[in-house]
Design an enzyme around this catalytic site. Structure first.
Site, PDB file in Angstrom:
ATOM      1  N   HIS A 210     -16.654  -2.592  10.164  1.00 22.26           N
ATOM      2  CA  HIS A 210     -15.725  -1.977  11.106  1.00 22.26           C
ATOM      3  C   HIS A 210     -16.002  -0.508  11.313  1.00 22.26           C
ATOM      4  O   HIS A 210     -15.275   0.185  11.998  1.00 22.26           O
ATOM      5  CB  HIS A 210     -14.300  -2.127  10.583  1.00 22.26           C
TER       6      HIS A 210
ATOM      7  N   GLN B  73       0.817  -1.216   0.000  1.00 22.24           N
ATOM      8  CA  GLN B  73       0.000   0.000   0.000  1.00 22.24           C
ATOM      9  C   GLN B  73       0.846   1.259   0.000  1.00 22.24           C
ATOM     10  O   GLN B  73       0.579   2.209  -0.727  1.00 22.24           O
ATOM     11  CB  GLN B  73      -0.890   0.028   1.251  1.00 22.24           C
TER      12      GLN B  73
ATOM     13  N   GLU C  92     -22.688   8.746   8.899  1.00 25.15           N
ATOM     14  CA  GLU C  92     -23.275   7.415   8.934  1.00 25.15           C
ATOM     15  C   GLU C  92     -23.817   7.156  10.330  1.00 25.15           C
ATOM     16  O   GLU C  92     -23.569   7.946  11.245  1.00 25.15           O
ATOM     17  CB  GLU C  92     -22.250   6.350   8.502  1.00 25.15           C
TER      18      GLU C  92
ATOM     19  N   THR D 297      -4.714   3.379   8.323  1.00 26.18           N
ATOM     20  CA  THR D 297      -4.939   2.046   8.889  1.00 26.18           C
ATOM     21  C   THR D 297      -6.283   1.894   9.588  1.00 26.18           C
ATOM     22  O   THR D 297      -6.704   2.761  10.334  1.00 26.18           O
ATOM     23  CB  THR D 297      -3.814   1.737   9.908  1.00 26.18           C
ATOM     24  N   GLU D 298      -6.933   0.743   9.330  1.00 26.43           N
ATOM     25  CA  GLU D 298      -8.185   0.446  10.019  1.00 26.43           C
ATOM     26  C   GLU D 298      -7.938  -0.646  11.057  1.00 26.43           C
ATOM     27  O   GLU D 298      -6.855  -1.190  11.154  1.00 26.43           O
ATOM     28  CB  GLU D 298      -9.261   0.005   9.017  1.00 26.43           C
TER      29      GLU D 298
END
Lengths: 369, 287, 369, 287
Positions: free
Chosen positions: D247, D20, D209, D97-98
């Site tokens: 997530h 990435q 959201e 980053t998640e």
């Protein structure tokens, strides 16, 4: 609170920092089963023991007792050796230095290291000294250790042991309220072990209440200083002969400075702080008198502190101890006039400014006016 | 104007029921400060000097719109009290208490900054803007309204110098006692930046002491960013190396932090340094 | 990761939070020495067990087995009871509620409590709910606990026990990476003990790697969801019949929303994330097909994700599984044209916008176009 | 102008040697971003896409004057990498980053704020100012220079909406992907305040959201402080309660955080809410 090497190492061991095996002795005849061959090390709160002959090898029990006999009672830079620590001898491959302290400007702990251990860290060239801040809020992060290890250029296995020592030392630093944790040298042995060769630990006096187990362990005070400490009085003995009593550290230092500028020398530094309890003032004065100053200089700038209460304490102490030491007093603040009156009644001289007070004190010392 | 503290401050006194808290509540009100509430856990409902006492800082904020807090709280409880004030939304916190463990300060000082709170101290005499308000323990009578800013690491030495200034005709815009501890909330550079910006302040007095490098950093900052005249005094010029002079954190460390190093830094920044505290007004007169 | 009561209590006990004695059983015959008299409690990951008959008393071993026989296998709000926990019966004087979670807005942990425990906390009037933020950077401070105890208005001795529970719960919350620690009720017994009557613990899935001991403990998934989880795919089963596969949680939700607005209902939610590994896409599709949707709606907006690779995965899965499920695809991004071509070759319909795709999917489901 | 990110940024990529990191280094440079350094411990001396790689962020700051950092670092190492960047003096940190543990965010997010660092993310697509620079993973081609600010909690949904905007003639001043995690560095209100001040921005698009109360707080803020037109989209309006949708941290909690509550809040603040992502440009056209 400063700790002797053997005590610091005991604490290090609790935090899993490897230390050599060792035994403590106050008398040669107490030495029974030292780890042989050993180093006999003077336990004093001052650096430069080695050069002064305070660290010596011994091969046998007899030799250990002999060397201990020579070291015990030695005077090392003004510190008498009361105990020796007999420690297994390390086979030194390499000596590192590791230190942890607080950087005021950054408001963060500072980790220091160098591959040039064993020597006085102040003599290590600045560019050979690795410095890493540790953000206390988030704790010691891996990048800090990585950066340090990179600078030390160690083998992987040794590096991992050093990394563990760093983590344990930081843990100790935070949990024991340390001002300073220093390992010099941090030894890499021929066998590839990493061991704390020496151990320096200073615990924040302000945090004494959180560590009752350390009470009374500090040995870096003169008997009078210890007496003052036990009474909660800030009292430091200096080289000169004029006793200075003032309130607040800054004002006390400014008074000493004025004294020096006028050619005098402070012999005792007594910071009365914010108290105006006459009993406490009396106690402080008694301590001061015990140090036998040639003149006493009182400089009080009152906030809450009441000037007349302070003066009353001075008078009582002088009266009770039948002391004839000349006193110069400069008192500002609440009930200033009453205070001057009381002091005058015991023959003390009054001054208006610090400068004037210092001048007068120096004159009185020289026999005048 | 003034820096940090004006008459708009609505002050809550944490530890108001103690001897010091009570005494200084009166003194601060005499100075003109709006002391709107006190906090002592377990003492809610009582009054001290006519000031309502609450159990929690939050109540003082909600019921009395307190926006500034001064702590007269024993050292072991300061971290708790400071965090409470910060979390309650107080934006100016003054901590008088001395002898707070360094490692507590390592926790709550950066925390205050993270919340955008101005923290003064610990181990300081507080802050005073003559004609406006005072949060601290400096005697009221020594002040005089004026246009000189004072920044000091010391306690009673600050009184000494402010007194000499007032006597010498140099009143104060604000006097900030930043405190003598190794870790403090507002440092010399922070306070210098504020005075440089303040339109009421025309000159600045710095009171430093040995130990640390705050004065050296201040000198560096003055060289680069301060256009107003600055005069300094440094205590401990004759202190013997290696001896710790009281709680002021004045430990002399190899080369750095000595009085010489500080005086030299001020010299290089064009800041005259007074020999005696009493000389400060004389130096001010010649700037 | 959600934990069953008995497991949560085992963890509570490790953090010195008092819990009742208890034993776990999957079959009545496994019950040998329950703490009598006891409560037999269904172990399911859903609230409202009590009202549903999942918590019942028993006086004797025989009765315990009998009650367990009734509870085991029950269906409670869609959850089958596989285990019961038999727990010493508490003599309840008072029921409190205690909860710890994260407040997003404040970026701090939030401590909640009420003296009205035992009931559903959502039904407690807002003004009876005590809320205290905990600044994680400096940890749980005494004032927080003080404020809570003040609000709960407890006797001193009980208050101290509750304070200890709060401290331990916060310790657990931080060290176990909890999203939620909930004790409802926190029981004050007639004997003056404070004991966790129930225990709810949700551990952050993102922190699974730090807690390998919890692997496989989460039981709040359907079999297909578990299979997807094991393959590292975000897959959630819903009530409807249209399978939605998209990349990114937000886009997937937006697609479901569009579907609903057009009169359709999502049956599966599959978030492909950033992957374009065709094997992974194929796996995802296979899972989707296993859920037997009437239509599949693919909505990919590519960043790194290559549209044609995704399309290839779709094609392979449909081919291999001989699936005849109609597919609507809306693909934007790198190699968009090639992707459309591949999809068209397996008879899928192409759409330009989300709205259009949703409309098409609903039409296909109804037998058209 | 633009908010937070302009062409002045000198970007270091932490985790540059990964798949990435490498891919997006190229994409960011294609966008016009000055990527001046990469950091991967143990890889110092190598080059990625012509960009020199260092072991430490500090080296990137000293040797390449990096002042902004983007993290492509696996979740377990993000806390370490973020703190390293902050301590090295980086003032803008973007975390892509998640799946970072919440409790790590509880540590490093407030820490960043305490050091005056702007942190974007985590779990976000980054930030882009068309015509200036991009730090993130949003596809270059969908952007168009313009005067509409975008704030989004989502990833690919942001692409969708930015694409629709560009197609519909509404270019972007800056697009800030604040991320979908419960704890984020820059929140909706922070970003709104920046766009309100920015002279290049004439209108704002908010992409929200379900879960949390960021949108409700944003609506409150808009009512009080935002004079520029705002248009919103809220994802998850038909998500079943109690189900966690991936997530994104979209857990619906009793009454608060539902799509209805968010849409209602926007209505009350006079913010039109789009039904489909594609409707956003239509709503913009009618403001």
């Amino acid at each position: 609170m400063k700790f002797l090497e053997h005590k610091a190492k005991e604490i290090f061991a609790r935090y899993e920092i490897p230390v050599p095996r060792g035994v403590l002795a106050s008398r040669p005849e107490d030495i029974v089963d030292p780890p042989l061959p050993c180093m006999v090390k003077a336990q004093v709160l001052i650096g430069g023991r080695g050069k002064a002959g305070g660290i010596r090898p011994a091969e046998t029990l007899e030799e250990a007792r002999e060397v201990a006999t020579q070291i015990l009672g030695m005077d090392i830079h003004g510190y008498r050796v009361k105990q020796v620590y007999l420690e297994e001898r390390l086979h030194i491959r390499k000596e590192l230095y590791l230190g942890l302290t607080i950087d005021r400007s950054a408001r963060e702990p500072l980790l220091m290291a160098t591959a040039m251990g064993g020597m006085d860290v102040e003599e290590v060239p600045r560019e050979a000294l690795l410095m890493e801040h540790i953000p206390a809020m988030v704790g010691l992060q891996p990048y800090v250790v990585r950066s340090l290890l990179r600078g030390l250029a160690l083998d992987k296995d040794i590096g991992e042991q050093v990394a563990a020592v760093v983590r344990h030392a930081y843990d100790l630093f935070r949990k024991e309220d340390a001002e300073l944790v220093e390992i010099n040298p941090l030894v890499v042995t021929d066998e590839g072990r990493v061991v704390a060769g020496d151990a320096k630990l200073v615990v924040d006096d302000n945090a004494e209440y959180r560590h009752p187990e350390y009470a009374g362990l500090d040995q870096d005070r003169t008997p009078l200083e210890q007496e003052a400490h036990d009474k909660g009085i800030v009292f430091i003995q200096l080289d000169g002969d004029i006793g200075v009593i003032a309130n607040g550290a800054g004002l006390t230092m400014a008074t000493l400075d004025a004294l020096n500028l006028k050619g005098g020398r402070g012999g005792v530094f007594l910071d009365l702080g914010g108290t105006d309890d006459p009993e406490k003032v009396k106690q402080a004065f008694e301590l001061l008198i015990k140090a036998h100053p040639s003149v006493i200089l009182v400089n009080i700038f009152g906030g809450i502190t009441k000037a007349d209460t302070v003066a009353m304490g001075v008078k009582q102490a002088l009266d009770e101890m039948h002391a004839t030491i000349p006193v110069v007093a400069r008192i500002k603040g609440v009930n200033e006039a009453a205070a001057k009156e009381i002091l005058r009644s015991v023959g003390s001289q009054a001054a208006e400014t610090i400068e004037e007070a210092a001048e007068l004190a120096v004159k009185l010392k020289s026999g005048g006016p | 104007m003034a820096v940090l503290l004006t008459k708009k401050a609505r002050v809550v006194v944490q530890g108001i029921t103690g001897h010091q808290g009570q005494f200084h509540t009166r003194a601060m009100r005499d100075f003109g400060t709006k002391v709107v509430a006190g906090v002592t856990p377990g003492k809610a409902g009582s009054k001290i000097e006519g000031v309502p006492v609450f159990d929690r800082v939050r109540d003082a904020v909600l019921k009395r719109k307190a926006n500034a807090s001064i702590l007269f709280v024993p050292a072991p409880y300061v971290k708790d009290a400071a965090v409470e004030a910060i979390e309650a939304g107080i934006k100016l916190v003054v901590i008088i208490t001395e002898r707070i463990p360094f490692h507590d300060c390592l926790d709550f000082v950066p925390f205050a900054r993270s919340k955008g709170v101005t923290l003064i101290g610990p181990n300081c005499p507080g802050i005073a803007s003559p004609g406006q308000a005072k949060m601290g323990i400096i005697p009221n009578l020594i002040f005089k309204e004026g246009d000189t800013g004072v920044i000091s690491r010391s306690g009673t030495l600050t009184y000494e110098i402010v007194y000499a200034m007032s006597q010498g005709g140099f009143g104060q815009s604000t006097c900030v006692g930043i405190g003598g501890d190794p870790i403090n909330g507002t440092n010399m550079v922070d306070a210098l930046a504020l005075f440089q910006k303040d339109r009421k302040t025309n000159r600045i007095v710095l009171v430093g002491e040995i130990g640390g490098t705050a004065e050296e950093e201040a000198a560096e900052f003055i060289k680069k960013k301060v256009t107003k005249p600055v005069v300094a005094y440094v205590a401990g010029r004759t202190a013997p190396p290696g001896k710790r002079m009281g709680h002021a954190g004045a430990i002399i460390q190899a080369g750095r932090g000595t009085a010489e190093s500080k005086v030299r830094a001020f010299d290089e920044a064009g800041v005259p340094v007074a020999q005696y505290p009493g000389d400060v007004p004389k130096l001010l007169a010649s700037t």
